[in-house]
Design an enzyme around this catalytic site. Structure first.
Site, PDB file in Angstrom:
ATOM      1  N   GLY A 396       0.689  -1.045   0.113  1.00 46.50           N
ATOM      2  CA  GLY A 396      -0.198  -0.011  -0.171  1.00 46.50           C
ATOM      3  C   GLY A 396       0.719   1.349  -0.071  1.00 46.50           C
ATOM      4  N   SER A 397       0.273   2.221   0.870  1.00 46.38           N
ATOM      5  CA  SER A 397       0.919   3.811   0.474  1.00 46.38           C
ATOM      6  C   SER A 397       2.408   3.662   1.195  1.00 46.38           C
ATOM      7  CB  SER A 397      -0.135   4.638   1.154  1.00 46.38           C
ATOM      8  OG  SER A 397      -1.385   4.581   0.471  1.00 46.38           O
ATOM      9  N   THR A 398       2.882   2.834   1.963  1.00 45.71           N
ATOM     10  CA  THR A 398       4.479   3.012   2.206  1.00 45.71           C
ATOM     11  C   THR A 398       5.129   2.703   1.200  1.00 45.71           C
ATOM     12  OG1 THR A 398       4.357   0.382   2.656  1.00 45.71           O
ATOM     13  CG2 THR A 398       3.504   1.785   4.443  1.00 45.71           C
TER      14      THR A 398
END
Length: 678
Positions: A396-398
């Site tokens: 995801g957004s990491t």
């Protein structure tokens, strides 16, 4: 006067001729006999002299040679080195055990073997748990040849012995084994075959004898020819199954060398029954943990009974000190278990794994590596620290730090480049958006507030596409390679080099449609391990150096006073260096710090002043409901990084386990070691 003086003329007759010839022959024989006797005398003198030299002057030399030719020398593996955590807490050690060891007896008869085996069965506990089904079938063939023979037809019995044997193995079913083979039978044939097949050297018959059992064997040594009570060891784990997968396993003497590496190990002077590490740290550092073998000699008396004598005692393996801090490791383990237990209402296939890695971003030293797995059927929670480098997920957004780094490196954006965060739509697809409309934002806000739309605008520029609402969009397929390369420079999508066998790489998507690129830049396409996430955030923390993560810190020796001396210490290994892109790292680090002060990572911040990035990867079930992965990467202090953390919680519909776990990890570390000033 006589005219002629005549002498008598003598004529030889047959008798005279024969006599003269005989005399000539006798003379020749006499001369030859004398020569022969002289030659024999000389040879005799030489042999007597030689015997004198051998038996008197060189007696010691030839006695030594005789002993050597009648003595067999064997090797036995010595104690392995212990494994400790960073603070010298012992994690793996050798437990002393008593064993019954059989030293091969020359010409031992089956009757004597049976006598020995029956005595042992009656007086010593024989463990049959390791007996395989194949061994049981061999036992039955030995026990009841006629019955096993009856399982084959007359036609089948006319074939070659090897074919008959194979057919017999196939015909013996589990039911037959249960009916025809008793526990006593298994004990008998296990010992019988072990002794029968040992024709040279020695083999361990029984392990972990009680004091009473060892005494019984010792008191009956005359009956148990070739069997001696010996001291040996087993690998023991201080903390049970916790972290055991990472620490690894060692073969038993019965298992000996693994088939896959047997030839290599034999060339390195191992024995077939040597115990070696086959996984984890035990395998990775086999050359350090294994000691120098002891040597013993076997000679035989006139009855073929072995006489064993020690030649060298060998040396113990080196002690290994890991980078793991067990106090922090244990705290994280307990917290991960608690998180899994707090999510009990999930379907079986969801939220079964949580992983956390705590690492020094400047050296790669792994301080803690916690992982737990819920058994889908029983609900039991087991240790799975190895999942940090074996399991890969969409993060995801990491991932967005890698996207912004890529954008700066390729001059797609400059500091304070603004895009409008509002829903987008590509023709033929559903509306795509961030978690909320963020308005006009730059790269710092995009990271701190986790904007999807900002990353998609970067993808539009990278792929050379012109976006218009509800219109077709075509992006250059080469953009995938650019994103992967840049992510790899930071540690995502490449093996980290962590010093444990069998590290996983993760999945790389093969489809290259425009929509796939949009998923890629927000961390929902390729998959990565938690260890890769830890290396990735470490590279961001130290501003550009991708450093190899490691569990090995040093080997050391300890004297009787407890003084420890370092022998071999790990050296920091830089795998890649992209620190020249200073602007890219300055902006990503600022975005991550803003995320910790006022953004989505705010709950993780503390007195240690962290920087971090949350992540949620939408993973949809077949019923269309999303059970997302929750992730977090961060480090602290933001201006002088000492430690970095990466966390992956697999598929949770509610609650985010990674943020509280990351906060706990950072807090535990700084409470113990303090915040260092620059």
């Amino acid at each position: 006067m006589k005219m002629f003086n005549k002498s008598k003329i003598k004529f030889d007759g047959k008798k005279e001729v024969e006599l003269r010839i005989k005399n000539q022959i006798d003379n020749v024989i006499s001369r030859r006999f004398k020569i022969l006797m002289i030659f024999v005398l000389i040879i005799g003198v030489v042999l007597i002299g030689r015997l004198y030299i051998i038996q008197i002057n060189q007696e010691e030399y030839y006695n030594t040679k005789l002993n050597q030719y009648n003595t067999s020398v064997f090797q036995a593996d010595t104690y392995r080195g212990n494994i400790y955590d960073y603070n010298y807490n012992r994690m793996v050690y050798n437990k002393n055990i008593n064993c019954a060891t059989y030293y091969a007896v020359k010409g031992i008869k089956d009757e004597e073997i049976s006598l020995i085996v029956n005595f042992l069965i009656e007086n010593v506990k024989v463990d049959t748990s390791s007996v395989t089904d194949r061994e049981k079938k061999d036992y039955l063939i030995k026990k009841d040849k006629e019955y096993v023979k009856s399982l084959l037809t007359e036609e089948e019995l006319k074939q070659e012995d090897s074919v008959i044997y194979t057919l017999q193995l196939q015909r013996i079913t589990e039911d037959i084994l249960n009916e025809k083979l008793t526990e006593t039978d298994m004990k008998y044939y296990k010992l019988y075959f072990t002794i029968k097949n040992c024709t040279n050297g020695s083999i361990v018959l029984l392990e972990d004898l009680s004091i009473k059992e060892a005494s019984v064997i010792g008191e009956n040594s005359s009956l148990l020819r070739g069997i001696k009570v010996t001291n040996d060891w087993q690998r023991e784990y201080t903390y049970g199954d916790d972290f055991k997968q990472v620490l690894g396993k060692v073969t038993t003497k019965k298992q000996g060398l693994p088939a896959t590496t047997r030839d290599t190990l034999l060339s390195l002077d191992y024995n077939n029954d040597s115990r070696v590490g086959i996984s984890g740290i035990e395998s990775q550092y086999e050359n350090l943990l294994s000691g120098d073998d002891a040597k013993y000699a076997i000679t035989y008396d006139k009855d073929g009974t072995p006489v064993v004598s020690s030649l060298t005692s060998g040396t113990k393996g080196q002690n290994l000190r890991l980078t793991i801090d067990w106090e922090i490791q244990k705290a994280l383990d307990d917290a991960v278990v608690s998180e899994l237990k707090s999510h009990t209402g999930y379907k079986e296939r969801f939220n079964n794994n949580i992983f956390v890695t705590l690492i020094n971003p400047n050296t790669g030293a792994i301080i803690a590596m916690s992982g737990k797995q819920r058994n889908q059927k029983t609900g039991e929670i087991n240790d799975y620290a190895a999942g940090n480098y074996l399991n890969a997920y969409e993060i995801g957004s990491t991932f967005k730090g890698a996207t912004v780094y890529m954008a700066f490196k390729n001059n797609l954006i400059q500091p304070n480049t603004y895009f409008m965060d509002e829903p987008i739509k590509i023709k033929g697809t559903n509306i795509k958006k961030s978690w909320k409309n963020l308005g006009r934002i730059n790269e710092i806000t995009a990271l701190s507030q986790s904007s999807n739309v900002y990353m998609w605008n970067i993808a539009f520029k990278l792929g050379g596409g012109k976006y218009a609402y509800d219109q077709p969009l075509t992006l250059d397929k080469a953009a995938f390679d650019v994103v992967r390369q840049c992510a790899g420079e930071l540690g995502l999508g490449v093996k980290t080099g962590v010093d444990i066998p069998n590290e996983a790489l993760g999945y790389r998507g093969s489809a290259r449609e425009s929509g796939n690129l949009l998923d890629f830049v927000i961390g929902q396409y390729d998959t990565y391990t938690t260890m890769q996430m830890a290396q990735y955030i470490s590279t961001i923390a130290n501003a550009g150096k991708r450093i190899q993560p490691h569990l090995f810190y040093e080997t050391f020796e300890e004297d009787t006073d407890g003084t420890k001396t370092s022998l071999v210490r790990h050296k920091v290994k830089v795998l890649d260096d992209v620190s020249k892109y200073t602007l890219a790292f300055e902006r990503v680090r600022t975005g991550f710090r803003t995320g910790a002060t006022s953004g989505l990572a705010k709950s993780v911040d503390g007195y240690y002043q962290s920087a971090g990035k949350t992540g949620t990867a939408q993973v949809f079930d077949k019923d269309g409901i999303s059970y997302p992965n929750h992730a977090f990467v961060g480090y602290a202090p933001y201006d002088n990084p000492q430690v970095a953390v990466a966390c992956m919680a697999e598929r949770q519909t509610s609650g985010e386990s990674c943020k509280p776990l990351a906060k706990l990890a950072l807090t535990k570390y700084f409470d113990k070691y303090g915040v260092k000033s620059e």
